[in-house]
Enzyme design. Structure first.
Site, PDB file in Angstrom:
ATOM      1  N   ASP A 124       0.815  -1.216   0.000  1.00  0.00           N
ATOM      2  CA  ASP A 124       0.000   0.000   0.000  1.00  0.00           C
ATOM      3  C   ASP A 124       0.850   1.269   0.000  1.00  0.00           C
ATOM      4  O   ASP A 124       2.014   1.255   0.409  1.00  0.00           O
ATOM      5  CB  ASP A 124      -0.881   0.045   1.251  1.00  0.00           C
ATOM      6  CG  ASP A 124      -2.037  -0.940   1.190  1.00  0.00           C
ATOM      7  OD1 ASP A 124      -2.063  -1.781   0.271  1.00  0.00           O
ATOM      8  OD2 ASP A 124      -2.912  -0.868   2.071  1.00  0.00           O
ATOM      9  N   ASP A 125       0.211   2.354  -0.431  1.00  0.00           N
ATOM     10  CA  ASP A 125       0.674   3.734  -0.235  1.00  0.00           C
ATOM     11  C   ASP A 125       1.736   4.211  -1.216  1.00  0.00           C
ATOM     12  O   ASP A 125       2.247   5.318  -1.078  1.00  0.00           O
ATOM     13  CB  ASP A 125       1.190   3.960   1.194  1.00  0.00           C
ATOM     14  CG  ASP A 125       0.096   3.815   2.236  1.00  0.00           C
ATOM     15  OD1 ASP A 125      -1.083   3.743   1.838  1.00  0.00           O
ATOM     16  OD2 ASP A 125       0.413   3.759   3.436  1.00  0.00           O
ATOM     17  N   HIS A 174      -6.019   2.871  -3.975  1.00  0.00           N
ATOM     18  CA  HIS A 174      -5.995   3.099  -2.523  1.00  0.00           C
ATOM     19  C   HIS A 174      -6.412   4.530  -2.205  1.00  0.00           C
ATOM     20  O   HIS A 174      -5.941   5.116  -1.241  1.00  0.00           O
ATOM     21  CB  HIS A 174      -4.587   2.808  -1.984  1.00  0.00           C
ATOM     22  CG  HIS A 174      -4.518   2.609  -0.492  1.00  0.00           C
ATOM     23  ND1 HIS A 174      -5.467   1.905   0.203  1.00  0.00           N
ATOM     24  CD2 HIS A 174      -3.603   3.023   0.433  1.00  0.00           C
ATOM     25  CE1 HIS A 174      -5.140   1.881   1.489  1.00  0.00           C
ATOM     26  NE2 HIS A 174      -4.023   2.565   1.658  1.00  0.00           N
ATOM     27  N   HIS A 178      -5.391   9.257   0.324  1.00  0.00           N
ATOM     28  CA  HIS A 178      -5.345   8.508   1.579  1.00  0.00           C
ATOM     29  C   HIS A 178      -6.242   9.146   2.638  1.00  0.00           C
ATOM     30  O   HIS A 178      -5.953   9.113   3.839  1.00  0.00           O
ATOM     31  CB  HIS A 178      -3.918   8.361   2.100  1.00  0.00           C
ATOM     32  CG  HIS A 178      -3.698   7.085   2.878  1.00  0.00           C
ATOM     33  ND1 HIS A 178      -4.035   6.967   4.205  1.00  0.00           N
ATOM     34  CD2 HIS A 178      -3.203   5.892   2.507  1.00  0.00           C
ATOM     35  CE1 HIS A 178      -3.735   5.746   4.619  1.00  0.00           C
ATOM     36  NE2 HIS A 178      -3.240   5.065   3.602  1.00  0.00           N
ATOM     37  N   HIS A 268       3.684  -2.439   2.983  1.00  0.00           N
ATOM     38  CA  HIS A 268       3.809  -1.106   2.395  1.00  0.00           C
ATOM     39  C   HIS A 268       5.174  -0.987   1.715  1.00  0.00           C
ATOM     40  O   HIS A 268       6.200  -1.311   2.327  1.00  0.00           O
ATOM     41  CB  HIS A 268       3.670  -0.022   3.472  1.00  0.00           C
ATOM     42  CG  HIS A 268       2.365  -0.069   4.202  1.00  0.00           C
ATOM     43  ND1 HIS A 268       2.102  -0.990   5.200  1.00  0.00           N
ATOM     44  CD2 HIS A 268       1.232   0.690   4.071  1.00  0.00           C
ATOM     45  CE1 HIS A 268       0.863  -0.803   5.661  1.00  0.00           C
ATOM     46  NE2 HIS A 268       0.319   0.202   4.994  1.00  0.00           N
TER      47      HIS A 268
END
Length: 317
Positions: A124-125, A174, A178, A268
Site C-alpha cells: 500500500d501507499d 488506494h 489517503h 507497504h
C-alpha cells in the site's frame, strides 16, 4: 603586401581565435556536467531521505531524481547498483520501466498450477522509493504482487506505475489522497476513487479494478461507491504491521507464521525494512510451494469472480 591581403589575413586569424575559444568553452562545460549531475542527485537524495513521502511535490520531485539517476546507490543491499553496473549504462533520465527491463528479464506469460497453494502479497501507499527493488525481487523469482497506489503520489513517479504494469504485477486503487473515506458521502467517494483510476489509466491504458480503503475503513457509502465503479473491496487476512515495527525480521515472522493457501498479505512499499524483508519472504514462500500471484488472479482462481462492492479479506480455496 597589399592592404586588402593584410585585411584578409587578419580576418582569418580572428576566425581561428574565435573557433579555439568556442571549442575550449564547450570542453569545460562537458567536464563540469558530471559534477552538476552529482550535485543534483545528492541534493535530491537528501531531500527524499528527510522529507515525508506524502508532503507533496517537494518529496515527489526529489524521488524523481533519485529513481532516475544513473548513479542510484544500492538500496540496503538489494543489488540495484550492482545490476546497473553489470548491465547497460543508463541515461540519467531513462524511464524506470527501461531500467527495470534492462536489469531483469520480464516473463512473457505466467501459468498458475492448480495443484499448488496461492498467496497474494500486497503493498500500500506507493508509488514509493522501494517499489522498484521489490519489483526486481518479484521478477527474479517469477512472482507477482498487487500495489494499491495513492493517486496524488503518481506525479513525478509515472514510470514507476508503468514499471508495475510492465512487470506483470497489479495496480489497485488506494484512494486519491489517503483520506478517511468513511467521512465522505457516496458521491465524494466515487469522485475520489475515479481520479486515481483516471490517473492510472492515462499511464497504462488500464484503470484499476480493485479498491482497498485507507485504514481499512468501510461503510455503506463506500460499498455503494464501489458498486457504482464496478470494483470489489480488498482488505487482508495477514497484517504484517510493517508500518509500525519497521523491522524486516518481524515482517518475515508475521508472514511465515500466519500464511495459508489464499492469504492476502498487507505490507507497504514505503519502507526500507519491508523491501529488506522481501529478500527472505519471497524465496521462503516459494520454497514452501506457494505461488505468488496478484489479488485478481487469486480471487478468480478460487472464487471464480470478483463482485463489485463485495469485501474480500482472503480467497476461499
Amino acid at each position: 603586401m597589399k592592404r586588402s591581403q593584410l585585411l584578409m589575413l587578419l580576418a582569418v586569424f580572428l576566425v581561428v581565435i574565435i573557433i579555439v575559444i568556442a571549442a575550449k568553452d564547450m570542453s569545460n562545460k562537458q567536464a563540469s556536467a558530471p559534477s552538476a549531475d552529482k550535485a543534483a542527485f545528492d541534493m535530491a537524495a537528501a531531500a527524499a531521505e528527510n522529507t515525508p513521502l506524502d508532503t507533496g511535490k517537494g518529496s515527489a520531485a526529489a524521488f524523481f531524481f533519485v529513481a532516475r539517476s544513473s548513479s542510484l546507490p544500492d538500496i540496503n543491499g538489494l543489488g540495484l547498483s550492482d545490476a546497473k553496473e553489470q548491465g547497460p549504462k543508463l541515461d540519467i533520465f531513462a524511464p524506470a520501466s527501461q531500467y527495470l527491463a534492462e536489469c531483469i528479464d520480464i516473463p512473457e506469460s505466467t501459468i498458475i498450477d492448480p495443484n499448488r497453494p496461492l498467496v497474494a502479497l500486497t503493498f500500500d501507499d506507493g508509488p514509493a522509493p522501494y517499489t522498484l527493488p521489490i519489483l526486481e525481487l518479484l521478477n527474479t523469482y517469477g512472482a507477482r504482487a498487487t500495489f494499491f497506489i495513492v493517486g496524488n503520489r503518481i506525479e513525478y513517479r509515472e514510470d514507476i506505475i508503468r514499471a508495475i504494469y510492465d512487470q506483470g504485477s497489479e495496480i489497485g486503487n488506494h484512494s486519491w489522497d489517503h483520506a478517511k473515506l468513511v467521512k465522505m458521502k457516496e458521491d465524494a467517494v466515487c469522485d475520489n476513487l475515479q481520479k486515481t483510476n483516471d490517473a492510472v489509466e492515462l499511464i497504462t491504458g488500464c484503470a484499476p479494478t480493485l479498491m482497498r480503503p485507507p485504514y481499512g475503513g468501510i461503510d455503506a457509502d463506500i460499498i455503494n461507491a464501489c458498486i457504482d465503479l464496478d470494483m470489489p473491496i480488498i482488505t487482508w487476512s495477514i497484517d504484517t504491521r510493517d508500518w509500525k515495527d519497521r523491522d524486516a525480521q518481524k515482517v518475515y515472522d508475521a508472514v511465515m507464521e500466519q500464511v495459508t493457501d489464499g492469504s492476502i498479505i498487507l505490507m507497504h512499499d514505503l519502507y526500507e525494512s519491508t523491501a529488506e524483508a522481501m529478500k527472505t519472504v519471497i524465496p521462503a514462500l516459494i520454497e514452501q510451494g506457494y505461488q505468488l500471484v496478484t489479488v485478481s488472479e487469486l480471487l478468480e482462481h478460487y472464487n471464480g469472480a470478483k463482485l463489485p462492492g463485495n469485501i474480500y479479506r482472503s480467497a476461499c480455496p
